[in-house]
Design a protein around this motif. Structure first.
Motif, PDB file in Angstrom:
ATOM      1  N   SER A 124      -3.724   3.937  -7.833  1.00 18.03           N
ATOM      2  CA  SER A 124      -3.474   2.377  -7.431  1.00 18.03           C
ATOM      3  C   SER A 124      -3.283   1.730  -6.231  1.00 18.03           C
ATOM      4  O   SER A 124      -2.961   2.191  -4.854  1.00 18.03           O
ATOM      5  N   PRO A 125      -3.471   0.050  -6.519  1.00 13.50           N
ATOM      6  CA  PRO A 125      -3.446  -0.461  -5.270  1.00 13.50           C
ATOM      7  C   PRO A 125      -2.894  -0.140  -3.854  1.00 13.50           C
ATOM      8  O   PRO A 125      -2.543   0.343  -3.078  1.00 13.50           O
ATOM      9  N   TYR A 126      -1.235  -0.409  -4.473  1.00 13.03           N
ATOM     10  CA  TYR A 126       0.187  -0.177  -3.750  1.00 13.03           C
ATOM     11  C   TYR A 126       0.072   1.940  -3.108  1.00 13.03           C
ATOM     12  O   TYR A 126       0.517   1.814  -2.217  1.00 13.03           O
ATOM     13  N   SER A 127      -0.214   2.580  -3.886  1.00 17.57           N
ATOM     14  CA  SER A 127      -0.352   3.704  -3.640  1.00 17.57           C
ATOM     15  C   SER A 127      -1.657   3.811  -2.330  1.00 17.57           C
ATOM     16  O   SER A 127      -1.046   4.278  -1.443  1.00 17.57           O
ATOM     17  N   TYR A 128      -2.283   3.074  -2.324  1.00 20.83           N
ATOM     18  CA  TYR A 128      -3.522   3.619  -1.454  1.00 20.83           C
ATOM     19  C   TYR A 128      -3.332   2.770  -0.132  1.00 20.83           C
ATOM     20  O   TYR A 128      -3.328   3.103   0.645  1.00 20.83           O
ATOM     21  N   LEU A 129      -2.590   1.513  -0.230  1.00 21.34           N
ATOM     22  CA  LEU A 129      -2.279   0.991   1.140  1.00 21.34           C
ATOM     23  C   LEU A 129      -0.957   1.598   1.559  1.00 21.34           C
ATOM     24  O   LEU A 129      -0.477   2.007   2.996  1.00 21.34           O
ATOM     25  N   MET A 130      -0.150   2.306   0.706  1.00 17.38           N
ATOM     26  CA  MET A 130       1.351   3.304   1.201  1.00 17.38           C
ATOM     27  C   MET A 130       1.032   4.446   1.981  1.00 17.38           C
ATOM     28  O   MET A 130       0.888   4.697   3.404  1.00 17.38           O
ATOM     29  N   THR A 131      -0.518   5.081   1.759  1.00 14.79           N
ATOM     30  CA  THR A 131      -1.317   6.065   2.349  1.00 14.79           C
ATOM     31  C   THR A 131      -1.885   6.077   3.266  1.00 14.79           C
ATOM     32  O   THR A 131      -1.975   6.229   4.173  1.00 14.79           O
ATOM     33  N   ARG A 132      -2.258   4.350   2.818  1.00 13.87           N
ATOM     34  CA  ARG A 132      -3.432   4.281   4.903  1.00 13.87           C
ATOM     35  C   ARG A 132      -1.702   3.999   6.010  1.00 13.87           C
ATOM     36  O   ARG A 132      -2.398   4.300   6.824  1.00 13.87           O
ATOM     37  N   ARG A 133      -0.936   3.389   5.871  1.00 14.98           N
ATOM     38  CA  ARG A 133      -0.224   3.488   6.725  1.00 14.98           C
ATOM     39  C   ARG A 133       0.674   4.728   7.111  1.00 14.98           C
ATOM     40  O   ARG A 133       1.446   4.560   7.859  1.00 14.98           O
ATOM     41  N   ILE A 134       0.732   5.138   5.955  1.00 18.07           N
ATOM     42  CA  ILE A 134       1.496   6.839   6.481  1.00 18.07           C
ATOM     43  C   ILE A 134       0.616   7.695   7.269  1.00 18.07           C
ATOM     44  O   ILE A 134       0.762   7.788   8.601  1.00 18.07           O
ATOM     45  N   GLU A 135      -0.462   7.131   7.155  1.00 18.53           N
ATOM     46  CA  GLU A 135      -2.033   8.198   7.850  1.00 18.53           C
ATOM     47  C   GLU A 135      -1.595   7.214   9.040  1.00 18.53           C
ATOM     48  O   GLU A 135      -1.058   8.443  10.421  1.00 18.53           O
ATOM     49  N   ARG A 136      -1.803   6.419   9.521  1.00 17.66           N
ATOM     50  CA  ARG A 136      -1.182   5.757  10.806  1.00 17.66           C
ATOM     51  C   ARG A 136       0.167   5.850  11.040  1.00 17.66           C
ATOM     52  O   ARG A 136       0.353   5.920  12.431  1.00 17.66           O
ATOM     53  N   ALA A 137       1.218   6.043  11.112  1.00 25.19           N
ATOM     54  CA  ALA A 137       2.468   6.643  10.989  1.00 25.19           C
ATOM     55  C   ALA A 137       2.406   7.502  11.813  1.00 25.19           C
ATOM     56  O   ALA A 137       3.599   7.904  12.452  1.00 25.19           O
ATOM     57  N   MET A 138       1.325   8.845  11.516  1.00 19.15           N
ATOM     58  CA  MET A 138       1.634  10.222  11.384  1.00 19.15           C
ATOM     59  C   MET A 138       0.584  10.548  12.506  1.00 19.15           C
ATOM     60  O   MET A 138       1.533  10.688  14.129  1.00 19.15           O
TER      61      MET A 138
END
Length: 149
Positions: free
Chosen positions: A59-73
């Motif tokens: 889903s778009p939400y899942s993709y966005l959260m994954t992108r945010r988590i990548e940056r957070a890491m």
């Protein structure tokens, strides 16, 4: 002629979905939601979600959260920001949601990741560090076996 029209429509829809995905990649730290993304693509939120899932497998939400988590890491590995600061820096508005999603994708809470990974990628080229530390997509991190004492 009908097949040609359908193929052209499909390619146009894929181009729109790519622009939506590019916007999430670029503006991940901004307050984005599916409704805003859908308005920008001139679609309903439900239609965007269905089409995005068909094209990208999530889903778009899942993709966005994954992108945010990548940056957070990446920010947590630097070690100079708190988990709360990182949460807001990557565009999340809820520390609880951020921590839960981070743990689902990475397998450990953000505070544990920060303590464990600070400096772990020192000297490694950023392109390699990004590749080896990428969170798991389309599936959650493997669950740990419960420790029976």
């Amino acid at each position: 002629m009908t097949g040609r029209i359908a193929a052209a429509r499909h390619l146009r829809d894929l181009a729109v979905l790519r622009r939506v995905r590019d916007r999430m990649d670029r503006d991940y730290a901004q307050p984005l939601d599916v409704e805003a993304l859908a308005r920008g693509a001139h679609m309903s939120a439900g239609h965007l979600s269905r089409q995005f899932r068909l094209a990208y497998g999530e889903s778009p939400y899942s993709y966005l959260m994954t992108r945010r988590i990548e940056r957070a890491m990446a920010l947590l590995r630097r070690g100079d920001l708190t988990v709360t600061e990182v949460c807001f820096e990557v565009g999340c508005s809820s520390l609880g949601t951020f921590s839960t999603r981070f743990t689902e994708l990475v397998g450990v809470p953000p505070s544990v990741y920060r303590d464990r990974e600070t400096g772990a990628m020192a000297g490694m080229p950023p392109c390699v560090a990004k590749q080896v530390s990428r969170p798991i997509r389309n599936r959650e991190a493997p669950a740990r076996e419960p420790q029976l004492a």
